[in-house]
Write an enzyme that holds these catalytic residues in place. Sequence first.
Site, PDB file in Angstrom:
ATOM      1  N   HIS A 362       0.813  -1.211   0.000  1.00 24.72           N
ATOM      2  CA  HIS A 362       0.000   0.000   0.000  1.00 24.72           C
ATOM      3  C   HIS A 362       0.849   1.265   0.000  1.00 24.72           C
ATOM      4  O   HIS A 362       0.432   2.288  -0.537  1.00 24.72           O
ATOM      5  CB  HIS A 362      -0.993  -0.036   1.156  1.00 24.72           C
ATOM      6  CG  HIS A 362      -2.102  -1.017   0.900  1.00 24.72           C
ATOM      7  ND1 HIS A 362      -2.284  -2.148   1.644  1.00 24.72           N
ATOM      8  CD2 HIS A 362      -3.038  -1.063  -0.074  1.00 24.72           C
ATOM      9  CE1 HIS A 362      -3.306  -2.833   1.151  1.00 24.72           C
ATOM     10  NE2 HIS A 362      -3.778  -2.196   0.110  1.00 24.72           N
ATOM     11  N   ARG A 473     -10.733   4.341  -3.124  1.00 26.26           N
ATOM     12  CA  ARG A 473     -10.377   3.576  -1.912  1.00 26.26           C
ATOM     13  C   ARG A 473     -10.749   4.415  -0.689  1.00 26.26           C
ATOM     14  O   ARG A 473     -10.003   5.302  -0.290  1.00 26.26           O
ATOM     15  CB  ARG A 473      -8.874   3.296  -1.889  1.00 26.26           C
ATOM     16  CG  ARG A 473      -8.375   2.309  -2.933  1.00 26.26           C
ATOM     17  CD  ARG A 473      -6.872   2.080  -2.726  1.00 26.26           C
ATOM     18  NE  ARG A 473      -6.368   0.934  -3.451  1.00 26.26           N
ATOM     19  CZ  ARG A 473      -5.694   1.000  -4.596  1.00 26.26           C
ATOM     20  NH1 ARG A 473      -5.446   2.154  -5.166  1.00 26.26           N
ATOM     21  NH2 ARG A 473      -5.249  -0.113  -5.182  1.00 26.26           N
ATOM     22  N   ARG A 509     -15.435   1.997  -3.160  1.00 25.29           N
ATOM     23  CA  ARG A 509     -15.187   0.711  -2.508  1.00 25.29           C
ATOM     24  C   ARG A 509     -15.295   0.906  -1.001  1.00 25.29           C
ATOM     25  O   ARG A 509     -14.724   1.855  -0.461  1.00 25.29           O
ATOM     26  CB  ARG A 509     -13.790   0.197  -2.856  1.00 25.29           C
ATOM     27  CG  ARG A 509     -13.529  -1.153  -2.200  1.00 25.29           C
ATOM     28  CD  ARG A 509     -12.180  -1.677  -2.528  1.00 25.29           C
ATOM     29  NE  ARG A 509     -11.122  -0.933  -1.850  1.00 25.29           N
ATOM     30  CZ  ARG A 509      -9.832  -1.186  -2.018  1.00 25.29           C
ATOM     31  NH1 ARG A 509      -9.460  -2.127  -2.856  1.00 25.29           N
ATOM     32  NH2 ARG A 509      -8.933  -0.506  -1.357  1.00 25.29           N
ATOM     33  N   GLU A 604     -11.012 -10.434  -5.935  1.00 22.67           N
ATOM     34  CA  GLU A 604      -9.628 -10.456  -5.452  1.00 22.67           C
ATOM     35  C   GLU A 604      -9.260 -11.815  -4.886  1.00 22.67           C
ATOM     36  O   GLU A 604      -8.098 -12.083  -4.608  1.00 22.67           O
ATOM     37  CB  GLU A 604      -9.438  -9.418  -4.332  1.00 22.67           C
ATOM     38  CG  GLU A 604      -9.791  -8.015  -4.737  1.00 22.67           C
ATOM     39  CD  GLU A 604      -9.694  -7.051  -3.581  1.00 22.67           C
ATOM     40  OE1 GLU A 604      -8.685  -6.341  -3.499  1.00 22.67           O
ATOM     41  OE2 GLU A 604     -10.626  -6.999  -2.757  1.00 22.67           O
ATOM     42  N   ASN A 627      -3.971  -6.843  -7.606  1.00 24.47           N
ATOM     43  CA  ASN A 627      -2.910  -6.845  -6.582  1.00 24.47           C
ATOM     44  C   ASN A 627      -3.124  -8.009  -5.616  1.00 24.47           C
ATOM     45  O   ASN A 627      -2.219  -8.792  -5.347  1.00 24.47           O
ATOM     46  CB  ASN A 627      -2.914  -5.544  -5.780  1.00 24.47           C
ATOM     47  CG  ASN A 627      -2.856  -4.321  -6.654  1.00 24.47           C
ATOM     48  OD1 ASN A 627      -2.345  -4.393  -7.761  1.00 24.47           O
ATOM     49  ND2 ASN A 627      -3.381  -3.215  -6.176  1.00 24.47           N
ATOM     50  N   ASP A 628      -4.347  -8.083  -5.102  1.00 23.79           N
ATOM     51  CA  ASP A 628      -4.625  -9.173  -4.165  1.00 23.79           C
ATOM     52  C   ASP A 628      -4.852 -10.486  -4.896  1.00 23.79           C
ATOM     53  O   ASP A 628      -4.411 -11.538  -4.439  1.00 23.79           O
ATOM     54  CB  ASP A 628      -5.847  -8.830  -3.303  1.00 23.79           C
ATOM     55  CG  ASP A 628      -5.452  -7.962  -2.115  1.00 23.79           C
ATOM     56  OD1 ASP A 628      -4.411  -8.269  -1.489  1.00 23.79           O
ATOM     57  OD2 ASP A 628      -6.153  -6.979  -1.825  1.00 23.79           O
ATOM     58  N   ARG A 638       2.293  -9.857  -1.712  1.00 17.91           N
ATOM     59  CA  ARG A 638       2.505  -8.700  -2.588  1.00 17.91           C
ATOM     60  C   ARG A 638       3.474  -7.692  -1.992  1.00 17.91           C
ATOM     61  O   ARG A 638       3.988  -6.827  -2.689  1.00 17.91           O
ATOM     62  CB  ARG A 638       1.160  -8.023  -2.896  1.00 17.91           C
ATOM     63  CG  ARG A 638       0.511  -7.387  -1.687  1.00 17.91           C
ATOM     64  CD  ARG A 638      -0.951  -7.034  -1.929  1.00 17.91           C
ATOM     65  NE  ARG A 638      -1.160  -5.605  -2.066  1.00 17.91           N
ATOM     66  CZ  ARG A 638      -2.353  -5.045  -2.281  1.00 17.91           C
ATOM     67  NH1 ARG A 638      -3.437  -5.796  -2.382  1.00 17.91           N
ATOM     68  NH2 ARG A 638      -2.472  -3.751  -2.384  1.00 17.91           N
ATOM     69  N   CYS A 675      -9.062  -3.015 -11.774  1.00 17.91           N
ATOM     70  CA  CYS A 675      -8.600  -1.812 -11.081  1.00 17.91           C
ATOM     71  C   CYS A 675      -7.307  -2.050 -10.308  1.00 17.91           C
ATOM     72  O   CYS A 675      -6.882  -1.192  -9.553  1.00 17.91           O
ATOM     73  CB  CYS A 675      -9.679  -1.285 -10.143  1.00 17.91           C
ATOM     74  SG  CYS A 675     -10.004  -2.381  -8.758  1.00 17.91           S
TER      75      CYS A 675
HETATM   76  C1  PEP Z   1      -6.275  -4.913  -5.526  1.00 18.80           C
HETATM   77  O1  PEP Z   1      -6.123  -5.764  -4.639  1.00 18.80           O
HETATM   78  O2  PEP Z   1      -5.888  -5.074  -6.694  1.00 18.80           O
HETATM   79  C2  PEP Z   1      -6.926  -3.643  -5.219  1.00 18.80           C
HETATM   80  C3  PEP Z   1      -7.230  -2.793  -6.173  1.00 18.80           C
HETATM   81  O3  PEP Z   1      -7.120  -3.357  -3.903  1.00 18.80           O
HETATM   82  P1  PEP Z   1      -5.961  -2.844  -2.925  1.00 18.80           P
HETATM   83  O4  PEP Z   1      -4.735  -2.650  -3.734  1.00 18.80           O
HETATM   84  O5  PEP Z   1      -6.458  -1.586  -2.307  1.00 18.80           O
HETATM   85  O6  PEP Z   1      -5.846  -3.980  -1.969  1.00 18.80           O
HETATM   86 MG    MG Z   2      -7.133  -5.467  -2.739  1.00 17.27          MG
END
Ligand code: PEP
Ligand code: MG
Length: 750
Positions: A362, A473, A509, A604, A627-628, A638, A675
């Site tokens: 993050h 977010r 979200r 995710e 990402n997740d 990650r 996203c």
């Molecule tokens: C993701 O997991 O791709 C996502 C967009 O959420 P975050 O990065 O905020 O966990």
């Molecule tokens: Mg995520």
Amino acid sequence: MVAQRRLLGRLRELMARGAGSLPELVRLVAGELVSEVCSIYALKPGDILELAATEGLRPDSVGRTRLRVGEGIIGLVAATSTALNLPDAQNHPAFAYRAETGEEPYASMLAVPVRRAGRTLGVLAVQNRNPRRYDPGEVEELETVAMLLAEVLAASGAEDSAAEGLGATVPRRFPAVVLVPGLAMGPVVVLGAAPAPGRLLAENTDAELARLNRAVTTMQQGIDALIEAGLPREAGARNADAAASREILDAYRLVAADAGWLRRVADAVRGGLSAEAAVHRVAGDLRDRMRRITDPYLRERLADLEDLAGRLLGALNGGGHTAAAPPGAILLARRLGPAEVLDWHGRGIAGFVIEEGSAGSHAAILARALGLPAVSVPRGILETAEDGDAVILDAAETQAGCQVILRPEQDVIALYHRALDARTARQAGFAALRDLPSVTRDATPITLMLNIGLALELAQLEATAAAGIGLFRTEIAMLARGAIADVPEQAAVYARVLDAAGDRPVLFRTLDLGGDKLLPGSDLPVEENPAMGWRSLRIGLDRPALLRRQLRALLLAAGGRPLSIMFPMVATVAEFRAARALLLAEAAKVRPAPAQLRIGTMLEIPALMFQLPALLKEVDFISVGTNDLMQFLFAADRGTPALANRYDLLSPPMLDLLGTLSDQCRAAGVPLSVCGEAAARPAEALTLVGLGIESLSMPASGILPVKALLRDVDLGGFRRVLAAIRRTGDGAATLREPITAWAREHGVAL
Ligand code: PEP
Ligand code: MG
């Protein structure tokens, strides 16, 4: 103890005379330490260690005997920044014979690094004829002398040309992992490194001990208060991150249990050092010991130790040290939490380098949103850099070129200035694309939207002419303010977002807290595996009051306008239903009702892929959080840089997953977007569109470059090729090569 005090006293006289005379110093040390040889090797440009003074070796080898860092025992000590105590040095595997020194008769050797503010300036060594292991008292004494020697060298550097090269101003290059592409140059601000002590020796040992004791009491009271409150309080500490507080408390226990860390500090004061110098000395020793530990948990304690040493130094100085940043500075830290990134961004940094964290963390996502170039350098840079050093952060998009250059040469600086100018020109080229439609060469419209989380980013809507906000977010603003906002405050933020978006869609979200996104004061339990723990929607469903308040705020903010809400970290259709029920219950109470209420889910968690038939009947839209999704599909954290190349969106499993999802959403008439951060990367964006996903949401920095490349793509042709590549790619770790080759051959600049 008495001997050390006497030695320190003599050294103080030497320092007071401003002599900085290395020959005098080696003579003094050899005599006091009862050694036949005492030598100083100084680090010169090019990572060369040169014999600068000796008592006992042949005088004419001074200035002639040279070793590379890493070569011989002296080079090894410099490279590892660790003392070596060898009864039989000549049979050590690293021993490098230098005939000119005449050192054959000397069997035993004790060599210690000469360091200042974490930087190695050289090596101090003593030798004796008889094979013996130097006792711990002697080792400690030589290390103390090395610390003073560093000051002598630094102090005499200006007047003594022999010492001039000892400032270790050598440029250093560190290969880096790109977190946020970009280029930045500026002075370094090292976060967490305690400043070098101003005063090294105590005038009055008893008074110094009393001072130390008072500071220890203050520090311990501070830590007790932390344990009570569960969080660090002082600004500037890693207090936005509850995990850090846990570590600081753990570190306290670890250090308290470390066979008398504080007693060792007190002993060093009894030996004649100032309390500050003693803290530096002992913390440095512990750091060396821990540096050899490979266990990641224990390695984490290194940073905590620095925090503790900093805390004690802060207490000695009558308060904590809050770091300031000159404008355009590059921040160097072991790790950063999302709130810290915001905090430092507010202080005007131009980029950051961390040791722990990957592109999906993050901190990196936030940096990307803020346009802050960032890299991770797995190790070595924090120990080497000093506040104010010049640094170039070259977060090149291609991994091979990504590096950090510390103390660059003038011609390198000039080169990078030119690169910065070129980059600015390229950005200007992208800016010209702003008002052109986002369509492929064969006229397929592609929706490009923004990922944001802060009101300050709303300006990006205009700057990029994005089609909307594909991911807002909501937790980011809360992390920035350090607390959960109440309903009216939240509603005001969301209303501002909707106002700014106007007719453009916004996908809100719901709170995605937990994992590495922790609020100060959060009472989330300590988990082995927080990314897969009690986080996100799981908290929302188990503690529905929080989620309900947020849903009410969103409905109030809409005030009759259309509203789109999606839930993060949904693992089952049942969870989606439960969350939707909460939303519908709130919606029944809020007037005016939104003109249209669209309820979607993030995808995710791979399990959702196996519930698609049921899911597609219930959701209004799906947004893929790559990402997740990638971290869970590949079981690869990650946030761990070492795993950065263990998963790839362009790998057959990800392409199969996304291809299936795309086909099924299309068949069911459910809008699909991506996203995750991957959507902003050129090859990934191209491939996602190739899979039929025609809505991408990304950080602002990606919108215009992605638009530029898509406008060059013959999508029909690429889709056919991609299908063929996927058919023949069985078992390949990634299909990146053939995909980028197609782009190259078809004039699509990735
Ligand atoms: C993701 O997991 O791709 C996502 C967009 O959420 P975050 O990065 O905020 O966990
Ligand atoms: Mg995520």
